[in-house]
Write a protein that holds these residues in place. Structure first.
Motif, mmCIF file in Angstrom:
data_model
loop_
_atom_site.group_PDB
_atom_site.id
_atom_site.type_symbol
_atom_site.label_atom_id
_atom_site.label_comp_id
_atom_site.label_asym_id
_atom_site.label_seq_id
_atom_site.Cartn_x
_atom_site.Cartn_y
_atom_site.Cartn_z
ATOM 1 N N ASP A 51 0.886 -1.157 0.000
ATOM 2 C CA ASP A 51 0.000 0.000 0.000
ATOM 3 C C ASP A 51 0.925 1.208 0.000
ATOM 4 O O ASP A 51 1.316 1.703 1.052
ATOM 5 C CB ASP A 51 -0.913 -0.001 1.223
ATOM 6 N N SER A 52 1.330 1.645 -1.194
ATOM 7 C CA SER A 52 2.391 2.632 -1.299
ATOM 8 C C SER A 52 2.296 3.395 -2.614
ATOM 9 O O SER A 52 1.659 2.933 -3.559
ATOM 10 C CB SER A 52 3.749 1.926 -1.212
ATOM 11 N N ASP A 53 2.966 4.553 -2.656
ATOM 12 C CA ASP A 53 3.082 5.292 -3.905
ATOM 13 C C ASP A 53 4.488 5.130 -4.491
ATOM 14 O O ASP A 53 4.867 5.836 -5.406
ATOM 15 C CB ASP A 53 2.745 6.770 -3.704
ATOM 16 N N GLN A 54 5.249 4.198 -3.931
ATOM 17 C CA GLN A 54 6.609 3.932 -4.382
ATOM 18 C C GLN A 54 6.791 2.427 -4.612
ATOM 19 O O GLN A 54 5.881 1.642 -4.376
ATOM 20 C CB GLN A 54 7.612 4.398 -3.326
ATOM 21 N N GLU A 83 0.263 -2.537 -11.463
ATOM 22 C CA GLU A 83 1.654 -2.523 -11.046
ATOM 23 C C GLU A 83 2.303 -3.810 -11.527
ATOM 24 O O GLU A 83 1.697 -4.879 -11.484
ATOM 25 C CB GLU A 83 1.806 -2.447 -9.513
ATOM 26 N N ASN A 132 5.921 0.118 -8.835
ATOM 27 C CA ASN A 132 4.916 1.167 -8.950
ATOM 28 C C ASN A 132 5.561 2.374 -9.607
ATOM 29 O O ASN A 132 6.056 3.273 -8.945
ATOM 30 C CB ASN A 132 4.358 1.518 -7.571
ATOM 31 N N SER A 134 4.087 4.643 -11.511
ATOM 32 C CA SER A 134 3.203 5.798 -11.668
ATOM 33 C C SER A 134 3.384 6.825 -10.560
ATOM 34 O O SER A 134 3.090 7.996 -10.753
ATOM 35 C CB SER A 134 1.742 5.343 -11.697
ATOM 36 N N GLY A 135 3.812 6.383 -9.394
ATOM 37 C CA GLY A 135 3.935 7.291 -8.257
ATOM 38 C C GLY A 135 2.606 7.568 -7.571
ATOM 39 O O GLY A 135 2.540 8.368 -6.649
ATOM 40 N N ARG A 136 1.534 6.902 -7.995
ATOM 41 C CA ARG A 136 0.233 7.054 -7.350
ATOM 42 C C ARG A 136 0.070 5.980 -6.286
ATOM 43 O O ARG A 136 0.590 4.876 -6.410
ATOM 44 C CB ARG A 136 -0.885 6.945 -8.378
ATOM 45 N N GLN A 137 -0.682 6.293 -5.251
ATOM 46 C CA GLN A 137 -0.955 5.340 -4.183
ATOM 47 C C GLN A 137 -1.653 4.113 -4.772
ATOM 48 O O GLN A 137 -2.619 4.252 -5.514
ATOM 49 C CB GLN A 137 -1.837 5.987 -3.109
ATOM 50 N N ALA A 138 -1.158 2.943 -4.460
ATOM 51 C CA ALA A 138 -1.748 1.697 -4.943
ATOM 52 C C ALA A 138 -1.584 0.635 -3.869
ATOM 53 O O ALA A 138 -0.629 0.671 -3.084
ATOM 54 C CB ALA A 138 -1.078 1.244 -6.238
ATOM 55 N N SER A 139 -2.499 -0.292 -3.831
ATOM 56 C CA SER A 139 -2.403 -1.389 -2.874
ATOM 57 C C SER A 139 -2.724 -2.692 -3.591
ATOM 58 O O SER A 139 -3.397 -2.704 -4.622
ATOM 59 C CB SER A 139 -3.356 -1.180 -1.701
#
Length: 148
Positions: A51-54, A83, A132, A134-139
């Motif tokens: 759960d991160s943007d990195q 991702e 990841n 995109s640099g957007r928050q994803a989980s």
């Protein structure tokens, strides 16, 4: 003189310290001390969640009951976005040590890929990287399994 010696001892001790905690290792199953030791069964699945943007990294040592060529399956699912989840060989420090062994693009419906990998008797250290970009928050989550 004592101050110089103390400073020297502290600087030598500081050189051996690391700032990053060692990568968590998948725990070995508990064994019964009275039972005779039998070959370990194929372990897994090995799993992780992000759960991160990195980029996210997870270390595992893939094991099999007997060394040899085994099918390794990577499954990944995300709550949104896409991702790339990639498996790389790892060195003794848990860092990437070569090209991708296996990868899949995680989607909301989930994706699965398999590869034939040689699992040595000591196990195959790997690092799983959720790329990841995109640099957007994803989980999401992934699992790795080893089958004969």
């Amino acid at each position: 003189m004592r101050i110089i010696i103390a400073a020297l001892v502290l600087s030598i001790a500081a050189c051996g310290q690391t700032t990053q905690a060692p990568a968590p290792e998948t725990p070995a199953p508990a064994t019964d001390a009275a039972a005779p030791e039998a070959p370990a069964a194929d372990l897994g699945p090995y799993a992780g969640e992000w759960d991160s943007d990195q980029f996210s990294r997870f270390n595992h040592t893939l094991r099999a009951a007997a060394p040899g060529r085994r099918t390794v399956t990577l499954e990944a699912r995300t709550g949104g976005g896409t991702e790339t989840v990639a498996v790389y060989p790892a060195d003794a420090n848990g860092e990437r040590a070569g090209g991708r062994l296996l990868f899949v693009v995680a989607t909301t419906g989930g994706n699965r890929e398999t590869a034939e990998l040689d699992i040595p008797e000591a196990g195959l250290p790997v690092v799983v990287v959720v790329e990841n970009a995109s640099g957007r928050q994803a989980s999401g989550s992934y699992s790795l399994s080893v089958t004969p």
